[in-house]
Structures are given as structure tokens and as C-alpha cells.
Design a protein around this motif. Structure first.
Motif, PDB file in Angstrom:
ATOM      1  N   CYS A  22      -3.842 -91.584 -33.442  1.00  0.00           N
ATOM      2  CA  CYS A  22      -3.249 -92.770 -32.903  1.00  0.00           C
ATOM      3  C   CYS A  22      -2.107 -92.179 -32.073  1.00  0.00           C
ATOM      4  O   CYS A  22      -1.244 -91.716 -32.731  1.00  0.00           O
ATOM      5  N   VAL A  23      -2.130 -92.303 -30.540  1.00  0.00           N
ATOM      6  CA  VAL A  23      -0.960 -91.878 -29.920  1.00  0.00           C
ATOM      7  C   VAL A  23      -0.182 -93.215 -29.130  1.00  0.00           C
ATOM      8  O   VAL A  23      -0.948 -94.253 -28.825  1.00  0.00           O
ATOM      9  N   ALA A  24       1.182 -93.209 -29.243  1.00  0.00           N
ATOM     10  CA  ALA A  24       1.878 -94.338 -28.857  1.00  0.00           C
ATOM     11  C   ALA A  24       2.583 -93.992 -27.462  1.00  0.00           C
ATOM     12  O   ALA A  24       2.840 -92.672 -27.266  1.00  0.00           O
ATOM     13  N   SER A  25       2.717 -94.977 -26.840  1.00  0.00           N
ATOM     14  CA  SER A  25       3.548 -94.525 -25.514  1.00  0.00           C
ATOM     15  C   SER A  25       4.996 -94.886 -25.811  1.00  0.00           C
ATOM     16  O   SER A  25       5.392 -95.277 -26.938  1.00  0.00           O
ATOM     17  N   GLY A  26       5.795 -94.550 -24.838  1.00  0.00           N
ATOM     18  CA  GLY A  26       7.186 -94.707 -25.083  1.00  0.00           C
ATOM     19  C   GLY A  26       8.179 -93.984 -25.854  1.00  0.00           C
ATOM     20  O   GLY A  26       7.439 -92.833 -26.352  1.00  0.00           O
TER      21      GLY A  26
END
Length: 115
Positions: A22-26
Motif C-alpha cells: 500500500c503506497v500513500a501520497s503526501g
């Protein structure tokens, strides 16, 4: 608001392994507690595993000893290593990011355990 994208689901035989990502932005990913949830057909969404911003881990009893959650703050990513998979692990797996007054979900990735 953080945005999440899961990957790594698929079809696997009983006893096999998968690794979800799971890759998150920000740029504030490290401040979030990250969790994996799953939802099987006809069932409620359930918490599978959580890793806090400080690195503490918790697991559902049904996956203890088989699943491992980890995070890489430099890559804004959380992972779920799933070993010794069982047919009852079949579900859509969702990534969740949470902190005070804020929560976000990914779109989910299907995991099917079947021979």
C-alpha cells in the motif's frame, strides 16, 4: 488528505504466500497508524493488522503467526506479508491510514485462496 493505493493481491493455493503493498501520497505518512482490513463476501469488514507510527504491531487472532505487517516510511508504504494462506483468508483487503480526526481508505485488492 492522504490517498492510498493497494497492490499485490491475486489467486494463490492454500499454504501459499502473498505480499500486499500500500503506497500513500503526501509527506506526512510517518504520522499515521497504518492498518490492513479485509472483507469477505457477505461479511463485515474486519481488522487484520495494525502498525502504529511508533512501529508497534497488533494482529487479529486469526492471522497471528502467519501474517506480518511492516512499514517503510521512506517509501510511504505499508506491507502485509501473508504466509500459510487458508481459504478463509479469501477477501478484499483494504489499506487504512488513521490519525486524530483523519482516516483514509484504499480501493482494495482481491485475495483468493483456492486450489
Amino acid at each position: 488528505q492522504v490517498q492510498l493505493a493497494e497492490s499485490g493481491g491475486g489467486l494463490v493455493q492454500p499454504g501459499g504466500s502473498l505480499r500486499l503493498s500500500c503506497v500513500a501520497s503526501g509527506n506526512i505518512f510517518s504520522s499515521y497508524a497504518m492498518s490492513w482490513y479485509r472483507q469477505a463476501p457477505g461479511k463485515q469488514r474486519e481488522l487484520v493488522a495494525t502498525i502504529t507510527s511508533g512501529g508497534s504491531r497488533n494482529y487479529a487472532d486469526s492471522v497471528k503467526g502467519r501474517f506480518t505487517i511492516s512499514r517503510d516510511n521512506a517509501k510511504n508504504s505499508v506491507y502485509l506479508q501473508m504466509n500459510s494462506l487458508k481459504p478463509e483468508d479469501t477477501a478484499v483487503y483494504y489499506c487504512n491510514a488513521a490519525r486524530t480526526y483523519s482516516s483514509a481508505w484504499g480501493q482494495g485488492t482481491q485475495v483468493t485462496v483456492s486450489s
